[in-house]
Design a protein around this motif. Sequence first.
Motif, short mmCIF file in Angstrom:
data_model
loop_
_atom_site.label_atom_id
_atom_site.label_comp_id
_atom_site.label_asym_id
_atom_site.label_seq_id
_atom_site.Cartn_x
_atom_site.Cartn_y
_atom_site.Cartn_z
N UNK A 70 -8.05 -8.65 10.11
CA UNK A 70 -7.15 -7.49 10.15
C UNK A 70 -5.69 -7.92 10.07
N UNK A 71 -4.94 -7.19 9.29
CA UNK A 71 -3.49 -7.40 9.11
C UNK A 71 -3.14 -8.71 8.41
N UNK A 91 -4.22 -6.65 -5.58
CA UNK A 91 -4.86 -5.45 -5.01
C UNK A 91 -5.47 -4.68 -6.15
N UNK A 92 -6.75 -4.84 -6.35
CA UNK A 92 -7.36 -4.25 -7.53
C UNK A 92 -7.68 -2.77 -7.35
N UNK A 97 -7.46 2.23 -0.44
CA UNK A 97 -7.80 2.87 0.84
C UNK A 97 -7.80 1.87 1.98
N UNK A 98 -7.76 0.58 1.67
CA UNK A 98 -7.70 -0.45 2.71
C UNK A 98 -6.27 -0.46 3.27
N UNK A 99 -6.11 -0.36 4.59
CA UNK A 99 -4.76 -0.20 5.14
C UNK A 99 -3.72 -1.20 4.65
N UNK A 100 -4.06 -2.50 4.60
CA UNK A 100 -3.04 -3.46 4.18
C UNK A 100 -3.07 -3.75 2.68
N UNK A 101 -3.61 -2.78 1.92
CA UNK A 101 -3.49 -2.81 0.46
C UNK A 101 -3.12 -1.43 -0.07
N UNK A 105 1.35 0.75 2.77
CA UNK A 105 1.59 -0.61 3.24
C UNK A 105 2.66 -1.30 2.38
N UNK A 106 2.51 -1.22 1.06
CA UNK A 106 3.46 -1.89 0.18
C UNK A 106 4.88 -1.38 0.40
#
Length: 229
Positions: A70-71, A91-92, A97-101, A105-106
């Motif tokens: 995580x993170x 990040x494909x 939907x993944x929090x750090x992608x 996040x960006x």
Amino acid sequence: MSRILLFSSGLDSYIARLYLGEPKCLHITGHSRYSKYELETIKTMNIPNLVIKDIGEWLREYEEPDANIPMRNAYFTQIASNYGDEIFLVCQRGEQSIPDRSPKFFQEQSNLISYLTDRLITINPVFPHMSKQDMISWYLESGYDKNELYKTYSCFSKTIKRCGKCSACFRSAVALDYNNILPDNFFATDIWKWEGIKIYLNKLKSGEYEEKRTVQTLQVLHERGLYQL
């Protein structure tokens, strides 16, 4: 602005470096279960302008059973800001939907690091509109050598290289096979006999994955006799 790509030993990173025009690369090792093989692979790649940063073993304490930390991307992008102002993170398509992608996040991580460093930092995704299959298609259509892809490494096993029994191996197998370049005996065991494929199939059929990735994956499984379209 100086550019830096967060670089692993996998297919995605290898292709991303070429896609971006060969920027400086940073590999961060936190001694996860598969770090040993990542480092061994990277050292054979002869990547110019590659920095390898060892941050010790503390991240391994937070590694989950599926190899997720995580993170991790939050930690890695903060470290990367010491090496460049424009940070690229693979990040494909379908991973937003993944929090750090995620797009959030960006944007917010860029703002936070810019605030903390008192200079403009931007964190950008690579391949947000491409699946892994699309990445390899781009690579081949651009005239690059398929044999160089076989030197990359993506596997979650801590005991054997390319185990053929994990989700990382499965995703690589699907992407290579979709492009008709999966070598025989690429994995230590027959990836198409991996029990985890049944779990993937259930998720694919229930709509848990992005549409294009689902279609491409099911096409490969159909051609392998593992799914009826």
